[in-house]
Design an enzyme around this catalytic site. Structure first.
Site, PDB file in Angstrom:
ATOM      1  N   HIS A  90      -1.354   0.642  14.344  1.00  0.00           N
ATOM      2  CA  HIS A  90      -1.572   2.022  14.754  1.00  0.00           C
ATOM      3  C   HIS A  90      -1.678   2.908  13.518  1.00  0.00           C
ATOM      4  CE1 HIS A  90       2.794   1.501  14.424  1.00  0.00           C
ATOM      5  NE2 HIS A  90       2.865   2.786  14.104  1.00  0.00           N
ATOM      6  N   ARG A 136       1.789  -2.003   5.770  1.00  0.00           N
ATOM      7  CA  ARG A 136       0.592  -1.163   5.752  1.00  0.00           C
ATOM      8  C   ARG A 136      -0.584  -1.926   5.159  1.00  0.00           C
ATOM      9  NH1 ARG A 136       4.879   1.554   3.527  1.00  0.00           N
ATOM     10  NH2 ARG A 136       5.711   3.303   4.722  1.00  0.00           N
TER      11      ARG A 136
END
Length: 216
Positions: free
Chosen positions: A77, A96
């Site tokens: 997301h 990430r």
């Protein structure tokens, strides 16, 4: 799975070149889709970033004030704009791969994702008391209660089992007789109920994180 991994692990210079070609093509068009306009905005914020291509793999969702979505662990997301309150279960890492100046670990991310398809459920919250709404996702770790008061209004928060974390998102007022204001965060031990009142001249908005009621 293979396509996503191939894109996210591609050489950075190759990625920059491909994004540049894509952006130039989109900039020359006068009839862009919403997602294509998003691509141009992301490139203006993170030029040449591989995360720009992720827009083609992920849902693009706009939620309205008072709405919420929930994501299970290992669901990719990206938060793009606006103000939101994010709550997450206890975790020892955040992995990430793009759209960030922070440390990236693409290999770990590609190996941990679920790669599930489909739109997430949007929660509108359930009215549990006057001026109080509850957002209850289908997992055990937490739920959110929101108190939204206008000037001079009061609310009694229905009993919540377990300890609580409370964020004063906006305005000022009192909680159990103690003055609170925007930006305050405090811990409430198990067994304490909350009485909330807004101050004069402005309202008061609280977000309360608690254990999900389904575990009790």
């Amino acid at each position: 799975l293979r396509l996503s991994r191939a894109v996210m692990t591609r050489d950075a210079e190759v990625v920059k070149g491909l994004i540049g070609r894509l952006v130039r093509r989109l900039q020359s068009s006068t009839d862009l889709t919403e997602k294509e306009r998003l691509i141009l905005r992301l490139d203006s914020q993170y030029p040449g970033d591989v995360g720009i291509f992720a827009a083609y793999f992920l849902n693009y969702i706009k939620i309205k004030p008072g709405q919420a979505i929930y994501l299970e662990a290992n669901e990719p997301h990206a938060y793009l704009s606006g103000n939101c309150v994010e709550v997450m279960a206890t975790s020892d890492n955040v992995v990430r791969a793009g759209l960030t100046p922070k440390l990236r670990d693409t290999d770990v991310l590609c190996g941990m994702l679920t790669y599930k398809a489909g739109m997430p459920e949007v929660l509108d919250g359930e009215r549990v008391a006057d001026k109080v709404r509850a957002y209850v996702p289908p997992f055990d770790e937490f739920q959110i209660s929101v108190v939204d008061l206008g000037e001079g209004e009061k609310a009694s928060v229905p009993h919540l089992d377990g300890p609580l974390l409370v964020l004063v998102y906006g305005g000022k007022g009192e909680v159990n007789g103690s003055e609170v204001g925007k930006g305050d965060v405090f811990f409430v031990p198990d067994g304490c109920d909350l009485e909330v009142s807004a101050g004069e001249g402005m309202g008061c908005s609280l977000y309360i994180a608690s254990a999900n009621k389904r575990i009790f």
